[in-house]
Design an enzyme around this catalytic site. Structure first.
Site, PDB file in Angstrom:
ATOM      1  CB  SER A  66      16.414 -38.854 -30.604  1.00 21.11           C
ATOM      2  OG  SER A  66      15.218 -39.518 -30.843  1.00 21.11           O
TER       3      SER A  66
ATOM      4  CG  HIS B 252      15.731 -42.855 -27.207  1.00 15.94           C
ATOM      5  ND1 HIS B 252      16.777 -42.953 -28.100  1.00 15.94           N
ATOM      6  CD2 HIS B 252      14.993 -41.781 -27.620  1.00 15.94           C
ATOM      7  CE1 HIS B 252      16.674 -41.988 -29.000  1.00 15.94           C
ATOM      8  NE2 HIS B 252      15.603 -41.265 -28.738  1.00 15.94           N
TER       9      HIS B 252
ATOM     10  CG  ASP C   8      18.031 -46.117 -27.377  1.00 14.36           C
ATOM     11  OD1 ASP C   8      16.856 -46.466 -27.632  1.00 14.36           O
ATOM     12  OD2 ASP C   8      18.529 -45.070 -27.808  1.00 14.36           O
TER      13      ASP C   8
END
Lengths: 390, 390
Positions: free
Chosen positions: B167, B367, B334
């Site tokens: 991320s 995610h 995700d």
């Protein structure tokens, strides 16, 4: 004037003669219903279509309002080119349109709990002389439908040729077919579901939290205090708005464009990206036209809605008594009320031999498609209302 | 003690000897960096891996904290069975693990702007003796990376065998490869992107709005006032949390289950569905451990991040100078940092003949997979760090 328009219209108001008993056990007295009608009632009184709106709509579904509100009820991608005061489903209702007012009398009401003329949390409670506020009862979709039933009783309309709506409006149409199977010939259920999926529950919960955590909400009793939870409702609207659109449509429309000549301003508080400005604009225009408590109540009702729950989770059992023909329409990019939800309803109806057709429209605008893709819905709805399969 | 654990660890602190010049033109003086290290530095000083955390992480990436915080930094689906005080990427870092501390010295810092030991908006501004608050400068991912570079300089570490993160952590890894091409041998970029898509910009903007519209935020100067924007940050966290998970995983985990024996309570203010309770819990635990201004700054930095922008929109040009080998990992479910984003980076690197491999892991948790699917990432990372293609 557009020949397909129903012309200038005025919202009217009707008071129900008897109290409305609610699913919660509470009762609402002196319920007022805001409504509009388009077209002419047939001598046999058999040509009435009830149109049900979604969370942010109102009774003004078609034509141009005689007294347009300051803020359009058409917002988002659909608002851009519209004349001021146009109804939220004007592209679908009018002479020659999907809901053809040359043939049908189309009736549209503001739903129970609303803030646009029908009794809701901002209305005066006859028992106290003050707005209901926190004392307004929690509603269900079935309550809304019973209110619509009581309203039509006053108009002397017993049967409906169809009940139609998108999103929360589609839930009402489904609920009509379940509650009053002998009084509904057909339902048109667009971008809707028999029970919102858990992610949808979450988005709705977050939007409500944003409102209720705003200190100006004051537990729901903000009327007359000079303050309202505009900040929280702005956030709620932003959440809702993004869930109504698809990721690719946001990409097409805004990309990562900056507001100021592709230059960063290094600011937290001001929008830097165009999409951030757009969200601000959406939030601002929504809070000027909508009541926060109504938002809470309608959001709660649509999360409660679950036709299968009272039948041990069996949607087929829940729909066993339905007699209406059913038209389902969903949109490929709608991730909030996804096509799978319509397919599930189709299967449950088909299992017990009910007449049902389900159409998936490939379109990029997410849940908002039901308001934007009018041209492609029109032939499906027209053929269905003519009684032939699309 | 688990033989794969690095054992009990203590976060340490280091003050940078010189001011840090920022992209905004501002300068930060007396910057402190919180960090942990796991493993042993090789005599050649060539075995260092820098691990970069995401928005809500901190320097405590592995092992058990000597003084565990009240609230775990592992939350969401990953929190359930974890021992108290365990690092946020403990499954990936340790003897024999993906980032093998028998071979590598793994270094983890709290990023610039953080609230867990590294200088951030809640730190005392040496110029005033009071917390920065609203005066903290807006940061970029490049600023964070330059801070990490300056920190490693103090430790006497010039080259990195790898920079790794998921991320926002993956953005830092990419930025390292671009800013310091001669000092990074490899980058591991997990569930990340070279530029957040517009829907992601929107979610971040909404989360920031929720904080900034909370009156307790006080323009950012809430330190020492006895009030903090906990209400708004709770909403921000709820938004973030739902974007980190996939719709099917919410369905699996919560469905539409009610809290109270399948019975509606007809309430607005209390959670009715299990997923509503879960959101409340998530929000509550997050606000107890995280600073709202840090949330705002990190969120802003990750929306600014756009490697292609300064190269006329060409990602290939932006990556032209990269010398590091690149491992990309993404997860099928995700939707915030979708697999297409990793594929785009892969293409841009491959176009100019850079060594790159991209792996898509089929996994349901959205995610959050980068924190949850450690077992499946491990062989990919180990083989990559060994220098052979996975």
């Amino acid at each position: 004037m557009d020949p397909g328009s129903v012309g200038t219209v005025e919202t009217r108001y009707l008071d129900l003669p008897t109290p409305l008993r609610l699913d919660s056990g509470r009762e609402l007295r002196q319920v007022r219903v805001a409504y509009e009608t388009y077209g002419t009632l047939s001598p046999a009184r058999d040509n009435v279509i009830l149109v049900c709106h979604a969370l942010s709509g109102d009774a003004h579904a078609a034509g141009i309002a005689a007294t347009p509100p300051a803020e359009s009820t058409r917002d988002g991608f659909g608002a851009a080119a519209d004349p001021k005061g146009i109804g939220w489903w004007d592209g679908m209702i009018g002479p020659g349109k999907a809901f053809d007012t040359d043939r049908f009398l189309v009736v549209s009401t503001n739903l129970l709990g609303g803030c646009r003329g029908t009794t809701g949390p901002s209305s005066v409670d006859p028992a106290t002389g003050r707005p209901y506020g926190s004392d307004f009862p929690v509603l269900t979709v079935a309550d809304m439908v019973r209110c619509e039933r009581a309203f039509l009783d006053v108009l002397g309309i017993e049967r409906l040729a169809a009940v139609a709506g998108g999103s929360l409006g589609g839930m009402q149409a489904l609920q009509w077919a379940v509650l009053f199977p002998d009084q509904v010939d057909a339902i048109v259920v667009i971008a809707s579901t028999h029970a919102l999926q858990p992610q949808g529950l979450a988005w709705n919960a977050i939007a409500r939290e944003a409102i209720m955590r705003d200190p100006a909400w004051q537990g729901g009793d903000y009327y007359g205090t000079g303050r309202a939870p505009d900040a929280g409702m702005g956030v709620a609207r932003m959440v809702g708005h993004i869930t109504y659109l698809s990721a690719p449509s946001l990409d097409d429309r805004f990309g990562r464009r900056l507001r100021f000549a592709d230059d960063l301003r290094y600011t937290l508080a001001e929008p830097e990206f165009e999409i951030e400005s757009y969200l601000h604009h959406q939030a601002g225009s929504f809070v000027r036209r909508f009541d926060a408590n109504t938002y809470l109540h309608l959001s709660r009702a649509l999360t409660y809605f679950d036709l299968a729950r009272e039948h041990g989770g069996s949607l087929a059992s829940a729909l066993a008594g339905v007699r209406a023909r059913t038209l389902l329409i969903s949109f490929s990019s709608d991730w909030l009320y996804p096509p799978a939800a319509s397919a599930r309803i189709e299967r449950a109806l088909a299992e017990t031999g009910k007449p049902v057709e389900n159409h998936l429209i490939e379109a990029p605008y997410g849940h908002d498609c039901f308001l934007l893709e009018e041209a492609r819905q029109t032939p499906l709805v027209r053929r269905f209302l003519n009684g032939s399969r699309a």
